[in-house]
Motif scaffolding. Structure first.
Motif, PDB file in Angstrom:
ATOM      1  N   ASP A  91       0.872  -1.188   0.000  1.00 13.38           N
ATOM      2  CA  ASP A  91       0.000   0.000   0.000  1.00 13.38           C
ATOM      3  C   ASP A  91       0.901   1.228   0.000  1.00 13.38           C
ATOM      4  O   ASP A  91       1.293   1.729   1.047  1.00 13.38           O
ATOM      5  CB  ASP A  91      -0.902  -0.022   1.230  1.00 13.38           C
ATOM      6  CG  ASP A  91      -1.854   1.165   1.296  1.00 13.38           C
ATOM      7  OD1 ASP A  91      -1.700   2.109   0.493  1.00 13.38           O
ATOM      8  OD2 ASP A  91      -2.751   1.163   2.163  1.00 13.38           O
ATOM      9  N   PRO A 130       0.648   4.573  -0.711  1.00 17.35           N
ATOM     10  CA  PRO A 130       0.343   5.802   0.037  1.00 17.35           C
ATOM     11  C   PRO A 130       0.597   5.667   1.537  1.00 17.35           C
ATOM     12  O   PRO A 130       1.184   6.558   2.159  1.00 17.35           O
ATOM     13  CB  PRO A 130      -1.139   6.046  -0.268  1.00 17.35           C
ATOM     14  CG  PRO A 130      -1.362   5.387  -1.586  1.00 17.35           C
ATOM     15  CD  PRO A 130      -0.494   4.166  -1.565  1.00 17.35           C
ATOM     16  N   ASP A 145       0.114  12.151  -5.085  1.00 19.78           N
ATOM     17  CA  ASP A 145      -0.900  11.225  -4.564  1.00 19.78           C
ATOM     18  C   ASP A 145      -1.414  10.299  -5.660  1.00 19.78           C
ATOM     19  O   ASP A 145      -1.640   9.104  -5.422  1.00 19.78           O
ATOM     20  CB  ASP A 145      -2.067  12.008  -3.949  1.00 19.78           C
ATOM     21  CG  ASP A 145      -1.694  12.674  -2.633  1.00 19.78           C
ATOM     22  OD1 ASP A 145      -0.670  12.283  -2.036  1.00 19.78           O
ATOM     23  OD2 ASP A 145      -2.420  13.600  -2.205  1.00 19.78           O
ATOM     24  N   GLU A 146      -1.584  10.841  -6.856  1.00 24.03           N
ATOM     25  CA  GLU A 146      -2.028  10.013  -7.982  1.00 24.03           C
ATOM     26  C   GLU A 146      -0.979   8.950  -8.297  1.00 24.03           C
ATOM     27  O   GLU A 146      -1.309   7.783  -8.557  1.00 24.03           O
ATOM     28  CB  GLU A 146      -2.273  10.894  -9.208  1.00 24.03           C
ATOM     29  CG  GLU A 146      -2.778  10.122 -10.432  1.00 24.03           C
ATOM     30  CD  GLU A 146      -2.844  10.984 -11.682  1.00 24.03           C
ATOM     31  OE1 GLU A 146      -3.253  10.453 -12.733  1.00 24.03           O
ATOM     32  OE2 GLU A 146      -2.456  12.176 -11.622  1.00 24.03           O
ATOM     33  N   TYR A 150       1.246   7.664  -6.201  1.00 27.13           N
ATOM     34  CA  TYR A 150       1.254   6.660  -5.143  1.00 27.13           C
ATOM     35  C   TYR A 150       0.083   5.685  -5.274  1.00 27.13           C
ATOM     36  O   TYR A 150       0.247   4.476  -5.067  1.00 27.13           O
ATOM     37  CB  TYR A 150       1.205   7.347  -3.771  1.00 27.13           C
ATOM     38  CG  TYR A 150       2.495   8.017  -3.341  1.00 27.13           C
ATOM     39  CD1 TYR A 150       3.681   7.848  -4.045  1.00 27.13           C
ATOM     40  CD2 TYR A 150       2.532   8.823  -2.206  1.00 27.13           C
ATOM     41  CE1 TYR A 150       4.855   8.462  -3.648  1.00 27.13           C
ATOM     42  CE2 TYR A 150       3.713   9.439  -1.793  1.00 27.13           C
ATOM     43  CZ  TYR A 150       4.867   9.261  -2.526  1.00 27.13           C
ATOM     44  OH  TYR A 150       6.027   9.864  -2.113  1.00 27.13           O
ATOM     45  N   ARG A 151      -1.093   6.199  -5.603  1.00 25.37           N
ATOM     46  CA  ARG A 151      -2.250   5.314  -5.769  1.00 25.37           C
ATOM     47  C   ARG A 151      -2.027   4.320  -6.903  1.00 25.37           C
ATOM     48  O   ARG A 151      -2.330   3.128  -6.782  1.00 25.37           O
ATOM     49  CB  ARG A 151      -3.519   6.129  -6.024  1.00 25.37           C
ATOM     50  CG  ARG A 151      -4.065   6.869  -4.810  1.00 25.37           C
ATOM     51  CD  ARG A 151      -5.478   7.364  -5.058  1.00 25.37           C
ATOM     52  NE  ARG A 151      -5.550   8.289  -6.198  1.00 25.37           N
ATOM     53  CZ  ARG A 151      -5.384   9.606  -6.105  1.00 25.37           C
ATOM     54  NH1 ARG A 151      -5.120  10.159  -4.920  1.00 25.37           N
ATOM     55  NH2 ARG A 151      -5.485  10.372  -7.174  1.00 25.37           N
ATOM     56  N   GLU A 152      -1.498   4.820  -8.009  1.00 28.11           N
ATOM     57  CA  GLU A 152      -1.273   3.946  -9.160  1.00 28.11           C
ATOM     58  C   GLU A 152      -0.163   2.936  -8.877  1.00 28.11           C
ATOM     59  O   GLU A 152      -0.190   1.809  -9.378  1.00 28.11           O
ATOM     60  CB  GLU A 152      -0.915   4.789 -10.389  1.00 28.11           C
ATOM     61  CG  GLU A 152      -0.617   3.993 -11.645  1.00 28.11           C
ATOM     62  CD  GLU A 152      -1.777   3.109 -12.103  1.00 28.11           C
ATOM     63  OE1 GLU A 152      -1.508   2.062 -12.735  1.00 28.11           O
ATOM     64  OE2 GLU A 152      -2.953   3.467 -11.830  1.00 28.11           O
ATOM     65  N   SER A 173       0.577   1.438  -6.078  1.00 24.84           N
ATOM     66  CA  SER A 173       0.261   0.435  -5.060  1.00 24.84           C
ATOM     67  C   SER A 173       0.063  -0.951  -5.682  1.00 24.84           C
ATOM     68  O   SER A 173      -0.747  -1.132  -6.588  1.00 24.84           O
ATOM     69  CB  SER A 173      -0.992   0.829  -4.281  1.00 24.84           C
ATOM     70  OG  SER A 173      -0.720   1.905  -3.413  1.00 24.84           O
ATOM     71  N   LYS A 202      -3.534  -3.766  -4.246  1.00 25.82           N
ATOM     72  CA  LYS A 202      -4.824  -4.068  -4.874  1.00 25.82           C
ATOM     73  C   LYS A 202      -4.747  -5.214  -5.881  1.00 25.82           C
ATOM     74  O   LYS A 202      -5.783  -5.761  -6.288  1.00 25.82           O
ATOM     75  CB  LYS A 202      -5.361  -2.807  -5.578  1.00 25.82           C
ATOM     76  CG  LYS A 202      -4.439  -2.232  -6.646  1.00 25.82           C
ATOM     77  CD  LYS A 202      -5.010  -0.949  -7.237  1.00 25.82           C
ATOM     78  CE  LYS A 202      -4.096  -0.306  -8.280  1.00 25.82           C
ATOM     79  NZ  LYS A 202      -2.879   0.270  -7.649  1.00 25.82           N
TER      80      LYS A 202
END
Length: 384
Positions: free
Chosen positions: A229, A231, A303-304, A306-308, A310, A313
């Protein structure tokens, strides 16, 4: 008495109990072929006595990055890998690349492996390289103890690898690993291929395995100190803490700024408008990601990115034998960033969690050695 004292050092194994009888499930492989991780009487990771905390383990690892001893004294066979977008990575083979092997050579030395020998790709962390002590120890152990050919995938711009496009390596980018695997399949068509990733390299490997799912060409994957994860992990890595603020963040920033400045012409040739004055003033990993890695990778915000990036998921989609090795006292990536429930639910995945290994260190013994090498060798050998 020993059992009571050793409880804090027990290896916690996280995997499903419902394997459906599949011999290829991670749980079955660990329980049948990895005695360093599973025995009926329990297994333990006893840290080096004077490296009793995550920070001590991690700092000691950094101090011995260029160490050479009988466990790590190797010479690589290097080749540059041309990437589809015009970029370059470098492959450091040990003992040599498959094309260099002939029948005569194979009989000449115990180091020479057959052209069809299994191959293990080693993927370093951010700004890491094949020259690091941990990479060399693992490469040597793979070859000498399990007859597995090792190859370190050096990221763009790392370990004297040229940067020929504005694209840099990043936690979200799996295309270079994809290209390296395709190339190895081409030059060693009869070799089983596995991979071992470290930190950001582990995240790239995990993400790749999830993206490929049932089409993944790897025989197995091992992820050491993976952020999962991103972020959550990267926020924790940038938190205020005396050692973090005075040791880790400054060291990381020096390395990252050096990397950026060295490859400044190639970076500025791209469409990202990077502010190098701000980059050279940056004092944290988050600042550098926001100023350099996110824009160069095509993201509008950190932030974008970091989300991508991860990989957490994608853990439910992994469909090859996969082992994660992490420590609950990792000072950079916290326990809460690990998707424990998803790892337990997927029969292909398993997690070995120790209490005192720090980030990428896992030193054991009075004379420190890497504890994780035995589990890695056992797991890979069982799948090749």
């Amino acid at each position: 008495m020993f059992q009571f004292l050793s409880q804090p050092f027990a290896v916690r194994l996280v995997c499903t109990d419902d394997t459906g009888g599949k011999p290829s499930s991670a749980a079955h492989i660990v329980r049948s072929s990895c005695p360093s991780l599973y025995r009926k009487q329990g297994t333990h990771m006893l840290p080096t006595p004077y490296l009793f905390s995550g920070w001590l383990q991690t700092i000691f690892l950094a101090q011995c990055a260029r160490k050479r001893d009988k466990l790590s004294d190797i010479t690589y066979d290097r080749e540059l890998l041309a990437l589809p977008d015009g970029g370059q990575a470098s492959l450091d083979w040990y003992p040599q690349r498959p094309q260099c092997v002939s029948a005569k050579e194979s009989a000449a030395s115990p180091l020479d492996l057959a052209a069809s020998a299994p191959v293990a790709i080693i993927i370093p962390g951010a700004c890491g390289s094949s020259r690091e002590y941990s990479m060399r120890c693992l490469a040597r152990a793979l070859c000498h103890r399990r007859r597995i050919r090792a190859v370190v995938l050096n990221h763009r711009g790392c370990s004297n690898t040229p940067v020929t496009t504005p694209r840099l390596h990043s936690a979200d980018f799996t295309a270079d690993l994809h290209a390296a695997i395709a190339y190895i399949q081409q030059i060693a068509p009869n070799s089983a291929i596995s991979a071992v990733g470290f930190s950001i390299g582990a995240n790239i490997l995990t993400k790749y395995a999830g993206e490929q799912s049932h089409a993944c060409p790897l025989a197995a994957a091992v992820a050491i100190s993976c952020p999962f994860d991103v972020p959550t992990a990267f926020k924790h890595a940038s938190r205020p803490h005396p050692i973090n603020s005075l040791v880790f963040q400054p060291a990381f920033c020096v390395a990252a700024r050096s990397y950026a400045n060295k490859h400044r012409p190639a970076i500025q040739a791209g469409s990202a408008n990077c502010d190098f004055a701000a980059i050279n003033r940056a004092k944290s990993m988050h600042e550098l990601d926001a100023l350099l890695i996110a824009p160069v990778s095509g993201f509008s915000t950190c932030d974008e990115y970091y989300r991508e990036a991860s990989s957490a998921k994608l853990v439910p989609k992994i469909a090859i034998p996969y082992l994660a090795i992490s420590s609950s006292d990792d000072p950079l990536f916290p326990l809460k960033s690990i998707p424990i429930d998803d790892i337990r639910a997927n029969p292909w995945t398993a997690l070995a969690l120790v209490s005192h290994g720090g980030h990428l260190a896992f030193f054991t013994g009075l004379w420190p050695r890497f504890w994780y090498i035995d589990p890695v060798l056992e797991f890979l050998a069982a799948t090749l």
